[in-house]
Enzyme design. Structure first.
Site, PDB file in Angstrom:
ATOM      1  N   LYS A  24       0.680  -1.616  -0.084  1.00 58.47           N
ATOM      2  CA  LYS A  24       0.496   0.402  -0.109  1.00 58.47           C
ATOM      3  C   LYS A  24       0.962   0.933   0.071  1.00 58.47           C
ATOM      4  O   LYS A  24       0.723   2.236  -0.597  1.00 58.47           O
ATOM      5  CB  LYS A  24      -0.734  -0.089   1.311  1.00 58.47           C
ATOM      6  CG  LYS A  24      -2.308   1.540   1.599  1.00 58.47           C
ATOM      7  CD  LYS A  24      -2.996   1.058   2.578  1.00 58.47           C
ATOM      8  CE  LYS A  24      -3.406   2.763   2.968  1.00 58.47           C
ATOM      9  NZ  LYS A  24      -4.535   1.926   3.914  1.00 58.47           N
ATOM     10  N   GLU A  63      10.830  -4.801   4.956  1.00 58.04           N
ATOM     11  CA  GLU A  63      10.661  -6.121   3.625  1.00 58.04           C
ATOM     12  C   GLU A  63      10.182  -6.092   2.467  1.00 58.04           C
ATOM     13  O   GLU A  63      10.390  -7.138   1.829  1.00 58.04           O
ATOM     14  CB  GLU A  63       9.534  -6.794   4.920  1.00 58.04           C
ATOM     15  CG  GLU A  63      10.374  -6.816   6.201  1.00 58.04           C
ATOM     16  CD  GLU A  63       9.348  -6.071   7.434  1.00 58.04           C
ATOM     17  OE1 GLU A  63       9.258  -4.621   6.705  1.00 58.04           O
ATOM     18  OE2 GLU A  63       8.750  -5.922   8.352  1.00 58.04           O
ATOM     19  N   GLU A 119      -4.511  -6.402  14.715  1.00 55.24           N
ATOM     20  CA  GLU A 119      -3.912  -5.487  14.481  1.00 55.24           C
ATOM     21  C   GLU A 119      -5.551  -4.575  14.188  1.00 55.24           C
ATOM     22  O   GLU A 119      -5.495  -3.041  14.529  1.00 55.24           O
ATOM     23  CB  GLU A 119      -3.471  -5.069  12.614  1.00 55.24           C
ATOM     24  CG  GLU A 119      -2.175  -4.752  12.939  1.00 55.24           C
ATOM     25  CD  GLU A 119      -1.817  -4.276  11.499  1.00 55.24           C
ATOM     26  OE1 GLU A 119      -2.632  -4.545  10.270  1.00 55.24           O
ATOM     27  OE2 GLU A 119      -0.872  -4.716  11.341  1.00 55.24           O
ATOM     28  N   HIS A 124      -4.530 -33.061  17.119  1.00 58.93           N
ATOM     29  CA  HIS A 124      -3.513 -34.160  17.330  1.00 58.93           C
ATOM     30  C   HIS A 124      -2.609 -33.314  17.868  1.00 58.93           C
ATOM     31  O   HIS A 124      -1.135 -33.362  18.540  1.00 58.93           O
ATOM     32  CB  HIS A 124      -2.907 -34.776  16.282  1.00 58.93           C
ATOM     33  CG  HIS A 124      -4.390 -35.705  16.215  1.00 58.93           C
ATOM     34  ND1 HIS A 124      -4.057 -36.719  16.834  1.00 58.93           N
ATOM     35  CD2 HIS A 124      -4.849 -35.716  14.991  1.00 58.93           C
ATOM     36  CE1 HIS A 124      -5.246 -37.597  15.836  1.00 58.93           C
ATOM     37  NE2 HIS A 124      -5.559 -37.250  15.570  1.00 58.93           N
ATOM     38  N   GLY A 175      -4.660  -1.683   5.107  1.00 59.05           N
ATOM     39  CA  GLY A 175      -3.914  -2.854   4.422  1.00 59.05           C
ATOM     40  C   GLY A 175      -4.356  -4.172   4.498  1.00 59.05           C
ATOM     41  O   GLY A 175      -4.423  -5.053   3.561  1.00 59.05           O
ATOM     42  N   ARG A 176      -5.173  -4.333   5.680  1.00 60.62           N
ATOM     43  CA  ARG A 176      -6.041  -5.357   6.230  1.00 60.62           C
ATOM     44  C   ARG A 176      -7.041  -6.262   5.359  1.00 60.62           C
ATOM     45  O   ARG A 176      -7.815  -7.379   5.689  1.00 60.62           O
ATOM     46  CB  ARG A 176      -5.707  -6.101   7.603  1.00 60.62           C
ATOM     47  CG  ARG A 176      -6.728  -4.542   8.955  1.00 60.62           C
ATOM     48  CD  ARG A 176      -5.766  -4.636   9.813  1.00 60.62           C
ATOM     49  NE  ARG A 176      -6.008  -3.676  11.102  1.00 60.62           N
ATOM     50  CZ  ARG A 176      -5.848  -3.075  11.328  1.00 60.62           C
ATOM     51  NH1 ARG A 176      -4.536  -2.522  10.303  1.00 60.62           N
ATOM     52  NH2 ARG A 176      -6.065  -1.244  11.970  1.00 60.62           N
ATOM     53  N   LYS A 201       8.802  -0.788  14.213  1.00 63.10           N
ATOM     54  CA  LYS A 201       9.421  -0.055  12.817  1.00 63.10           C
ATOM     55  C   LYS A 201      11.039   0.393  13.595  1.00 63.10           C
ATOM     56  O   LYS A 201      11.787   0.209  12.426  1.00 63.10           O
ATOM     57  CB  LYS A 201       8.739  -0.053  11.866  1.00 63.10           C
ATOM     58  CG  LYS A 201       7.645  -0.472  11.567  1.00 63.10           C
ATOM     59  CD  LYS A 201       6.247   0.258  10.287  1.00 63.10           C
ATOM     60  CE  LYS A 201       5.389  -0.656  10.355  1.00 63.10           C
ATOM     61  NZ  LYS A 201       4.575  -0.190   9.119  1.00 63.10           N
TER      62      LYS A 201
HETATM   63  O1  F6P Z   1       3.320  -2.566  10.042  1.00 60.35           O
HETATM   64  C1  F6P Z   1       1.742  -3.040   9.531  1.00 60.35           C
HETATM   65  C2  F6P Z   1       1.371  -2.620   7.974  1.00 60.35           C
HETATM   66  O2  F6P Z   1       0.549  -1.715   7.849  1.00 60.35           O
HETATM   67  C3  F6P Z   1       0.216  -3.675   8.045  1.00 60.35           C
HETATM   68  O3  F6P Z   1      -0.586  -3.159   8.386  1.00 60.35           O
HETATM   69  C4  F6P Z   1      -0.009  -3.535   6.521  1.00 60.35           C
HETATM   70  O4  F6P Z   1      -0.699  -4.537   6.130  1.00 60.35           O
HETATM   71  C5  F6P Z   1       1.549  -4.165   5.905  1.00 60.35           C
HETATM   72  O5  F6P Z   1       2.160  -3.253   7.899  1.00 60.35           O
HETATM   73  C6  F6P Z   1       1.789  -3.765   5.002  1.00 60.35           C
HETATM   74  O6  F6P Z   1       1.918  -2.595   4.895  1.00 60.35           O
HETATM   75  P1  F6P Z   1       2.174  -2.371   3.267  1.00 60.35           P
HETATM   76  O7  F6P Z   1       1.184  -3.064   2.451  1.00 60.35           O
HETATM   77  O8  F6P Z   1       1.894  -0.463   3.354  1.00 60.35           O
HETATM   78  O9  F6P Z   1       3.524  -2.725   2.645  1.00 60.35           O
END
Ligand code: F6P
Length: 535
Positions: free
Chosen positions: A200, A206, A344, A375, A258-259, A503
Site C-alpha cells: 500500500k 521488508e 491489528e 493431535h 492494508g488488512r 519499525k
Molecule cells: O506494519 C503494519 C502494516 O502497515 C500493516 O497494516 C500492513 O498490512 C503491512 O504493514 C504492509 O504494509 P504495506 O502494504 O504498506 O507494505
C-alpha cells in the site's frame, strides 16, 4: 457514544453470575434454533455457549448504546471513521459490484474502483492466456512480494481456492529473512516469472528489500527485468521511481486499510490464479454479506451475533484468547489472516477519545485446521485450566467427491470436538472406562486423569462448500465482526500505531548490528545481544 463503564461492569457481573452454569442444562429442544443464525446458505450455531436470552438482550442494548447502526451507516457512507488518520474506511466499495455511488469528500469513488477492476481483469487474462509474456515466453509463475495485509489475504485465498486455480502458479514472499525469497526464487525460471510488488505504502522495508532482491535475481537472466514487474499500491510516485511502467501499476486509495485490501488490486495474484470470473464471484460473496450486515436485524445478523459472542467471551467472561479452527485444510492460512484482521484492528488500549478502555481490548486469536490441531493442542483446550472459546467451521461438502468418506470423517471430527467440549466426562464415567484395568487407589488416580471438565464454549459455522463466493462471505463476515466489536469497544479499528515503535527501532538498530554504529544509549540487554551477535 462508547459503551459506558457501567454497562461493561454489568456484563462482567452477568458473566460472573453464570460462570458455573451448565451449557448442557440450557440445551433444551428449542435452544439450537434460538441460538443460531442462518444467512446466505450458512448456519452459525452458538447454542454451545452459556449465553442466555437475557444476557443476549443486554448485549444488544450495548449495540444501541454504542450507536452501531449510525457507525455502520457512517462506514458504508464514506465518513472518515478512521479518525486518527482522517480516512474513510471503504473496503466495501471494492466489492460493490452494483456500482451504486459511494461518496468520499463529495466524489463518487465507484467509477475509479470499477475501472481498476476492469484493468485487473484484462491484465490477469493477458497473463493467463499468454498474451503477456516474459522474456522466455508465457508466464508460468507469479511471485507476490508483500507483507501483512499485502500478503496474508491473497496467500490465504489462493490456497483456499486451489480447486479453482487454473492459471500460473502463485508464490508468496513476505519475510525479510533472505531464506524466504531464496527458497522461493531458487525453484523458478526468471524468464517466465512475473513479480508483483504489493505494498500500500511502497515503503515497507521488508517488501522493498525483497523487491530489490527479486529484481537483481531477474536481471541475471532477463534483459529488461522491470518489464516483468507489476505493482499494487496507493503510491504511484514510488512505483514509478522503482521503474515499474504505469500500465502494470494497479492503484487504490488510502481509504482501503492494508488488512482489508484483498478485494482490490492486492488480490491480483488471486485473480491470476483463479481467473477474473471466480475473483468476481469472491467479491459477490462478500457483497452479499455486506448487504446482509446492513439489513438484517441484530439477532438475525450473523456478523453482529458473531461479535456479541466474541464480546461475551472476551470482555464478559474474561477469556483472553479464542481459537479459530477450520475443518478445511485449504483454510490453513485463515487463522493467520484473522490474527492480523482481528488483532491489528482491535488490539487498542485507548478509545476514540484517547482515554484508556474500561474493559479489555480484543482477544488473542490463534488456530490451525482440524483435524491436525486435535493431535497437537486440543489436549489443553479439553483439560487445561484455562477456558478457550473455540470457533469451528466446516463445509457440508468438499471438492473431492471420490473422497466423500474422508469428508464425512472430517465433519464427524468437527462435531465431536464441540460436543466433547460441552459434554465432558465426569469421574464416574472415567472410572467406568478404566475399571477393568485398575483397582483401588490406582483406579482413582487413573480415572482422575481421564476426566474432562466439559462446559467449554464453542461456536460452529457451517457452509455448503468452499467456493469463491463462500470464501468471500466468510472473510466479509469476520471483517464485520471486527467492526462491531470495535464499535462496542469504542476504538478505532482502522489504524495500527502499535506497529510503529518496533519499525523505528529496527531502522536505528540496523547500522548497530552492522557494526557501523555503537550501542551507546541502548539498554544493557540489547547491547549484550548485539555484542554476542557481532562477535
Ligand atoms: O506494519 C503494519 C502494516 O502497515 C500493516 O497494516 C500492513 O498490512 C503491512 O504493514 C504492509 O504494509 P504495506 O502494504 O504498506 O507494505
Amino acid at each position: 457514544m462508547p459503551v459506558s463503564a457501567d454497562s461493561w461492569s454489568r456484563l462482567a457481573a452477568a458473566a460472573n453470575s453464570v460462570s458455573d452454569r451448565s451449557i448442557l442444562a440450557l440445551m433444551d429442544a428449542e435452544r439450537a434454533g434460538a441460538f443460531s443464525v442462518s444467512a446466505l446458505g450458512m448456519l452459525f450455531d452458538y447454542s454451545k455457549t452459556n449465553l442466555d436470552a437475557g444476557t443476549r438482550d443486554m448485549l444488544v442494548a450495548m449495540l444501541d448504546e454504542a450507536g452501531l447502526a449510525e457507525r455502520r451507516d457512517a462506514m458504508f457512507g464514506g465518513a472518515a471513521i478512521n479518525d486518527t488518520e482522517g480516512r474513510a474506511v471503504l473496503h466495501t466499495a471494492l466489492r460493490n459490484l452494483s456500482g451504486k455511488p459511494v461518496m468520499v469528500d463529495g466524489q463518487d469513488v465507484m467509477p475509479e474502483v470499477l475501472a481498476t477492476l476492469d484493468r485487473m481483469d484484462a491484465f490477469a487474462a493477458d497473463v493467463r492466456e499468454g498474451r503477456f509474456t516474459g522474456q522466455g515466453g508465457a508466464i508460468t509463475d507469479v511471485v507476490n512480494i508483500g507483507i501483512g495485509g499485502s500478503d496474508l489475504g491473497p496467500a490465504m485465498a489462493v490456497q483456499a481456492l486451489s480447486p479453482y486455480a487454473d492459471g500460473p502458479r502463485c508464490h508468496f514472499v513476505s519475510n525479510v529473512d533472505g531464506a524466504h525469497i531464496h527458497d522461493i526464487l531458487s525453484g523458478l525460471n526468471p524468464e517466465t516469472t512475473l513479480v508483483i510488488v504489493a505494498s500500500k505504502t511502497f515503503t515497507t522495508i521488508e517488501t522493498m528489500t525483497n523487491a530489490e532482491t527479486a529484481r537483481d535475481w531477474m536481471a541475471e537472466k532477463v534483459s529488461d527485468p522491470a518489464a516483468q514487474f507489476a505493482a499494487l499500491s496507493t503510491a504511484a510516485d514510488k512505483t514509478a521511481a522503482f521503474g515499474i511502467d504505469e500500465s502494470r501499476v494497479f492503484g487504490f486509495e488510502d481509504w482501503v486499510g492494508g488488512r482489508y485490501s484483498m478485494w482490490g488490486p492486492i488480490g491480483l495474484s488471486l485473480m491470476i490464479a483463479v481467473g477474473p470470473d471466480d475473483f468476481r464471484a469472491f467479491l459477490q460473496g462478500a457483497e452479499a454479506m455486506d448487504t446482509h450486515f446492513r439489513e438484517a436485524a441484530p439477532l438475525d445478523n450473523m456478523a453482529v451475533v458473531l461479535a456479541l459472542v466474541g464480546v461475551w467471551h472476551n470482555q464478559g467472561c474474561g477469556y483472553a484468547t479464542r481459537a479459530v479452527l477450520p475443518y478445511e485444510q485449504r483454510l490453513a492460512r485463515l487463522p493467520a489472516y484473522l490474527q492480523q484482521l482481528e488483532m491489528e484492528s482491535n488490539g487498542k488500549r485507548v478509545g476514540m477519545d484517547g482515554q484508556p478502555l474500561p474493559c479489555d481490548s480484543g482477544p488473542v486469536v490463534w488456530g490451525e485446521p482440524g483435524t491436525n490441531g486435535q493431535h497437537a493442542f486440543y489436549q489443553l483446550i479439553h483439560q487445561g485450566t484455562r477456558v478457550i472459546p473455540c470457533e469451528f467451521m466446516v463445509g457440508r461438502r468438499g471438492h473431492e467427491p471420490e473422497l466423500a468418506h474422508q469428508h464425512r470423517l472430517l465433519v464427524a471430527n468437527c462435531l465431536a470436538q464441540s460436543e466433547a467440549l460441552m459434554v465432558g466426562r465426569d469421574l464416574d464415567e472415567a472410572r467406568a472406562k478404566v475399571a477393568g484395568q485398575f483397582e483401588g487407589e490406582e483406579l482413582e488416580r487413573q480415572a482422575s486423569h481421564r476426566v474432562f471438565p466439559g462446559n467449554r464454549p464453542s461456536t460452529t459455522l457451517v457452509y455448503d462448500q468452499l467456493t469463491p463466493a463462500v470464501l468471500g462471505q466468510i472473510v466479509a463476515l469476520y471483517e464485520h465482526r471486527v467492526f462491531v466489536e470495535g464499535v462496542l469497544l469504542g476504538i478505532n479499528s482502522y489504524d495500527q500505531w502499535g506497529v510503529e515503535l518496533g519499525k523505528e527501532l529496527a531502522k536505528a538498530l540496523d547500522p548497530v548490528v552492522a557494526g557501523e554504529a555503537g550501542t551507546e544509549g541502548k539498554d544493557a540487554s540489547t547491547a549484550g545481544l548485539v555484542a554476542f551477535i557481532r562477535a
